[in-house]
Design a protein around this motif. Structure first.
Motif, PDB file in Angstrom:
ATOM      1  N   UNK A 312      47.760  35.432  31.454  1.00 38.59           N
ATOM      2  CA  UNK A 312      49.004  34.715  31.749  1.00 38.59           C
ATOM      3  C   UNK A 312      48.748  33.400  32.475  1.00 38.59           C
ATOM      4  N   UNK A 313      47.550  32.846  32.300  1.00 41.99           N
ATOM      5  CA  UNK A 313      47.203  31.616  33.002  1.00 41.99           C
ATOM      6  C   UNK A 313      48.135  30.468  32.614  1.00 41.99           C
ATOM      7  N   UNK A 314      48.482  30.363  31.344  1.00 41.42           N
ATOM      8  CA  UNK A 314      49.389  29.299  30.902  1.00 41.42           C
ATOM      9  C   UNK A 314      50.756  29.430  31.558  1.00 41.42           C
ATOM     10  N   UNK A 315      51.258  30.651  31.651  1.00 42.33           N
ATOM     11  CA  UNK A 315      52.565  30.862  32.282  1.00 42.33           C
ATOM     12  C   UNK A 315      52.502  30.538  33.769  1.00 42.33           C
ATOM     13  N   UNK A 316      51.410  30.899  34.416  1.00 37.46           N
ATOM     14  CA  UNK A 316      51.273  30.600  35.838  1.00 37.46           C
ATOM     15  C   UNK A 316      51.300  29.095  36.075  1.00 37.46           C
ATOM     16  N   UNK A 317      50.657  28.358  35.199  1.00 39.37           N
ATOM     17  CA  UNK A 317      50.566  26.904  35.359  1.00 39.37           C
ATOM     18  C   UNK A 317      51.834  26.171  34.945  1.00 39.37           C
ATOM     19  N   UNK A 318      52.758  26.862  34.296  1.00 38.99           N
ATOM     20  CA  UNK A 318      53.926  26.195  33.719  1.00 38.99           C
ATOM     21  C   UNK A 318      54.935  25.721  34.769  1.00 38.99           C
ATOM     22  N   UNK A 319      54.933  26.324  35.969  1.00 34.26           N
ATOM     23  CA  UNK A 319      55.896  25.956  37.000  1.00 34.26           C
ATOM     24  C   UNK A 319      55.160  25.488  38.252  1.00 34.26           C
ATOM     25  N   UNK A 320      55.680  24.462  38.920  1.00 31.34           N
ATOM     26  CA  UNK A 320      54.992  23.920  40.103  1.00 31.34           C
ATOM     27  C   UNK A 320      54.863  24.967  41.208  1.00 31.34           C
ATOM     28  N   UNK A 321      53.688  25.048  41.779  1.00 35.18           N
ATOM     29  CA  UNK A 321      53.428  25.923  42.907  1.00 35.18           C
ATOM     30  C   UNK A 321      52.107  25.497  43.531  1.00 35.18           C
ATOM     31  N   UNK A 322      51.893  25.880  44.767  1.00 29.44           N
ATOM     32  CA  UNK A 322      50.637  25.584  45.443  1.00 29.44           C
ATOM     33  C   UNK A 322      49.911  26.897  45.681  1.00 29.44           C
ATOM     34  N   UNK A 323      48.620  26.920  45.420  1.00 28.45           N
ATOM     35  CA  UNK A 323      47.871  28.175  45.499  1.00 28.45           C
ATOM     36  C   UNK A 323      46.613  28.018  46.348  1.00 28.45           C
ATOM     37  N   UNK A 324      46.247  29.097  46.997  1.00 27.99           N
ATOM     38  CA  UNK A 324      44.986  29.219  47.714  1.00 27.99           C
ATOM     39  C   UNK A 324      44.171  30.318  47.047  1.00 27.99           C
ATOM     40  N   UNK A 325      42.890  30.060  46.836  1.00 25.25           N
ATOM     41  CA  UNK A 325      41.976  31.090  46.339  1.00 25.25           C
ATOM     42  C   UNK A 325      40.847  31.239  47.358  1.00 25.25           C
ATOM     43  N   UNK A 326      40.769  32.409  47.979  1.00 25.33           N
ATOM     44  CA  UNK A 326      39.677  32.722  48.889  1.00 25.33           C
ATOM     45  C   UNK A 326      38.731  33.681  48.162  1.00 25.33           C
ATOM     46  N   UNK A 327      37.458  33.330  48.118  1.00 31.85           N
ATOM     47  CA  UNK A 327      36.496  34.260  47.527  1.00 31.85           C
ATOM     48  C   UNK A 327      35.288  34.383  48.447  1.00 31.85           C
ATOM     49  N   UNK A 328      34.498  35.421  48.209  1.00 28.98           N
ATOM     50  CA  UNK A 328      33.362  35.728  49.080  1.00 28.98           C
ATOM     51  C   UNK A 328      32.061  35.655  48.289  1.00 28.98           C
ATOM     52  N   UNK A 329      31.073  35.014  48.862  1.00 30.64           N
ATOM     53  CA  UNK A 329      29.804  34.773  48.175  1.00 30.64           C
ATOM     54  C   UNK A 329      29.076  36.063  47.803  1.00 30.64           C
ATOM     55  N   UNK A 330      29.198  37.078  48.665  1.00 31.10           N
ATOM     56  CA  UNK A 330      28.422  38.311  48.461  1.00 31.10           C
ATOM     57  C   UNK A 330      29.333  39.485  48.075  1.00 31.10           C
ATOM     58  N   UNK A 331      30.366  39.186  47.319  1.00 27.76           N
ATOM     59  CA  UNK A 331      31.354  40.184  46.921  1.00 27.76           C
ATOM     60  C   UNK A 331      30.773  41.103  45.843  1.00 27.76           C
ATOM     61  N   UNK A 332      30.791  42.410  46.090  1.00 22.70           N
ATOM     62  CA  UNK A 332      30.330  43.388  45.107  1.00 22.70           C
ATOM     63  C   UNK A 332      31.490  44.134  44.455  1.00 22.70           C
ATOM     64  N   UNK A 333      32.721  43.804  44.856  1.00 23.11           N
ATOM     65  CA  UNK A 333      33.908  44.424  44.260  1.00 23.11           C
ATOM     66  C   UNK A 333      34.580  43.473  43.280  1.00 23.11           C
ATOM     67  N   UNK A 334      34.747  42.209  43.684  1.00 20.48           N
ATOM     68  CA  UNK A 334      35.148  41.131  42.779  1.00 20.48           C
ATOM     69  C   UNK A 334      33.935  40.200  42.677  1.00 20.48           C
ATOM     70  N   UNK A 335      32.968  40.530  41.820  1.00 20.98           N
ATOM     71  CA  UNK A 335      31.743  39.735  41.768  1.00 20.98           C
ATOM     72  C   UNK A 335      32.011  38.230  41.668  1.00 20.98           C
ATOM     73  N   UNK A 336      31.125  37.466  42.284  1.00 19.77           N
ATOM     74  CA  UNK A 336      31.313  36.027  42.448  1.00 19.77           C
ATOM     75  C   UNK A 336      31.640  35.315  41.145  1.00 19.77           C
ATOM     76  N   UNK A 337      30.987  35.683  40.049  1.00 20.16           N
ATOM     77  CA  UNK A 337      31.214  34.983  38.785  1.00 20.16           C
ATOM     78  C   UNK A 337      32.667  35.069  38.338  1.00 20.16           C
ATOM     79  N   UNK A 338      33.342  36.177  38.670  1.00 21.40           N
ATOM     80  CA  UNK A 338      34.737  36.326  38.258  1.00 21.40           C
ATOM     81  C   UNK A 338      35.649  35.430  39.095  1.00 21.40           C
ATOM     82  N   UNK A 339      35.354  35.301  40.377  1.00 22.64           N
ATOM     83  CA  UNK A 339      36.151  34.408  41.226  1.00 22.64           C
ATOM     84  C   UNK A 339      35.936  32.950  40.826  1.00 22.64           C
ATOM     85  N   UNK A 340      34.706  32.601  40.499  1.00 18.93           N
ATOM     86  CA  UNK A 340      34.436  31.235  40.059  1.00 18.93           C
ATOM     87  C   UNK A 340      35.150  30.941  38.740  1.00 18.93           C
TER      88      UNK A 340
END
Length: 394
Positions: A312-340
Motif C-alpha cells: 500500500x505504499x502508493x496509497x500511503x504516499x497519496x495524501x500529505x503527511x509527515x513520517x518518522x522512521x526509527x530503525x536499529x542497526x543490530x535488529x534481529x527481529x526487523x532485520x536492517x535490510x528490511x528497514x532500509x
C-alpha cells in the motif's frame, strides 16, 4: 576492531532478550479461510475441500484480492457505543518470569487496598467481529491534555509492540500530555485486556493461522480509524499515530487508508510482513510451523501480502503527511535490510519523512540507554510535527 566487538556484544544481548521467554508455542499451519469472508474466504474453503484448488493457492489469491481492492477490505462502520470507563490499570504480562508475575501481583494488591486510582479508558465494540468476545471490546487508555490557548486540539493514537504489556508506551502518552497533546494508548487486537483467557501471550495477533493474522490487521486498522472518529467527535482536529514494531505495521496500514492521519511515527519498520515472520528472531516458532508445511520465504511473503506495508505504499504516499522512521542497526527481529527498504521506498515515493538510527537492536531499544535515545527521537519528532501543523493552520 572495536566496532566488531560492539556488534558481537549487541547481537548476543539481543539474542538473550529474544530467547528468555520460553512460552512461545509452535502451532500448526492453518489457512483460516473462515476469517476472511469479505474477500470470499468461505468460497475458497469450499473449493479447497472439493479439490479444485490448493490451500496455498487459495490463500495467495485471497491476498491478491485484498491488495487489489483495499478500500473494500479495510472498510468499516463507525461504532455507536463509545464510552469512557474508569478502571484500575492492570499489567497483563505476556511472560511467566517470576519477577514479572510478582509485579502483576503487586499491582493487584495496590488496587485492592486503594493505593491505585482508577484511570479513564475509551471502550467500544470493534467494527470487525472475531470469534473472541473479549478481543472485540476495544480498549484504549485515555490521556486527556489541557488544550493550549490558540492551538487546535491535537491527539496521538499510540500502539506498542507485539506482546507488549498494558503499561508499555504509557510514558510516551504522559510526555505528549505534558506538551498539550492528548493520547489514546490503544490495546492492539488480542493484547492485554483483549487477550483471550486461554493465552499467556498475544499469539493470535501473529500466528501460523494465516487468516486470523490477516483478520487481526484488518481489525487493528478499523479500531484506529474508529478512535479517530471518536477524537473528531470530541473536537480534535490534528491527529497522528505512533506504532512500534507490529504497532508500526498497523499504524502504516491505517495511515495508508485514512487521510485524516497527518503525523506518523514508525518505531521499527519493514516493508513485507512475511519477510519479518520468516527472518525475525521473535517469530522463529511461526517460521518453524510454515517450514514444516513446506512453505518458503517467498510463499510466506505472498500469503501475508495483504498485511504488508509495501502493498500500500502508493496509497500511503497519496495524501500529505509527515513520517518518522526509527530503525536499529543490530535488529534481529526487523532485520536492517528490511528497514532500509522502507527508507528507499519512502524516497522513491517522495514521502516527507525523517530517518533516525539507533545503535542497538529491536529488544534492546527498551533498555538503558537506548530507550532514552528512542524517546528523544520520537518525542522531538511528534512535538515539532504538531508545531508545524499548528503554524500552517494559523
Amino acid at each position: 576492531m572495536l566496532s566488531g566487538l560492539y556488534a558481537k556484544w549487541m547481537y548476543a544481548w539481543e539474542t538473550a532478550l529474544t530467547t528468555r521467554d520460553e512460552n512461545r508455542i509452535e502451532r500448526p499451519l492453518e489457512w483460516g479461510f473462515d476469517r476472511l469472508p469479505s474477500v470470499g474466504g468461505d468460497e475458497m474453503a469450499a473449493r479447497v475441500e472439493r479439490g479444485e484448488i490448493s490451500g496455498l493457492d487459495a490463500m495467495i489469491e485471497l491476498n491478491e484480492r485484498i491488495v487489489a481492492n483495499p478500500e473494500a477490505y479495510f472498510s468499516y462502520t463507525t461504532p455507536t457505543d463509545f464510552r469512557i470507563e474508569q478502571h484500575h490499570p492492570q499489567l497483563f504480562p505476556t511472560n511467566v518470569r517470576p519477577e514479572t508475575l510478582e509485579q502483576e501481583r503487586e499491582w493487584h494488591r495496590r488496587a485492592e487496598v486503594g493505593e491505585l486510582r482508577k484511570e479513564p479508558f475509551l471502550r467500544f465494540t470493534s467494527a470487525v467481529h472475531t470469534k473472541y468476545p473479549e478481543n472485540d471490546t476495544v480498549n484504549a487508555r485515555w490521556y486527556e491534555a489541557t488544550p493550549r490557548p490558540g492551538k487546535p486540539k491535537q491527539a496521538m493514537i499510540v500502539m506498542p509492540q507485539w506482546n507488549a504489556d498494558a503499561f508499555s508506551h504509557n510514558a510516551f502518552c504522559e510526555m505528549f500530555k505534558w506538551w498539550g497533546i492528548s493520547s489514546l494508548r490503544l490495546s492492539k487486537p488480542y493484547h492485554d485486556a483483549r487477550r483471550p483467557a486461554e493465552l499467556e501471550r498475544s499469539d493470535y495477533a501473529v500466528s501460523a493461522n494465516v487468516g486470523r493474522t490477516l483478520e487481526a490487521n484488518r481489525q487493528a486498522v478499523a479500531d484506529i480509524r474508529s478512535c479517530i472518529d471518536w477524537l473528531q467527535s470530541q473536537g480534535y482536529e490534528q491527529i497522528g499515530v505512533l506504532g512500534t514494531s507490529l504497532g508500526s505495521c498497523y499504524a502504516f496500514l491505517a495511515a495508508a487508508m485514512d487521510a485524516r492521519i497527518q503525523v506518523c511515527a514508525f518505531n521499527h519498520a519493514s516493508t513485507w510482513f512475511g519477510d519479518v515472520v520468516w527472518e525475525g528472531q521473535s517469530t522463529r516458532h511461526i517460521r518453524s510451523a510454515f517450514e514444516h508445511s513446506g512453505l518458503t520465504q517467498d510463499l510466506t511473503r505472498k500469503i501475508l501480502a495483504g498485511a504488508s506495508p509495501m502493498s500500500y505504499m502508493d496509497r500511503f504516499a497519496a495524501h500529505p503527511k509527515r513520517a518518522l522512521v526509527v530503525h536499529a542497526t543490530y535488529d534481529l527481529t526487523f532485520p536492517l535490510e528490511f528497514s532500509l527498504d522502507v527508507l528507499k521506498n519512502f524516497k522513491e515515493h517522495n514521502i516527507d519523512f525523517v530517518s533516525r538510527v539507533l545503535p542497538c537492536g529491536h529488544y534492546t531499544t527498551g533498555e538503558f540507554p537506548y530507550k532514552y535515545m528512542d524517546g528523544y527521537f520520537v518525542g522531538h519528532f511528534i512535538w515539532s510535527s504538531f508545531k508545524r501543523l499548528h503554524e500552517r493552520s494559523a
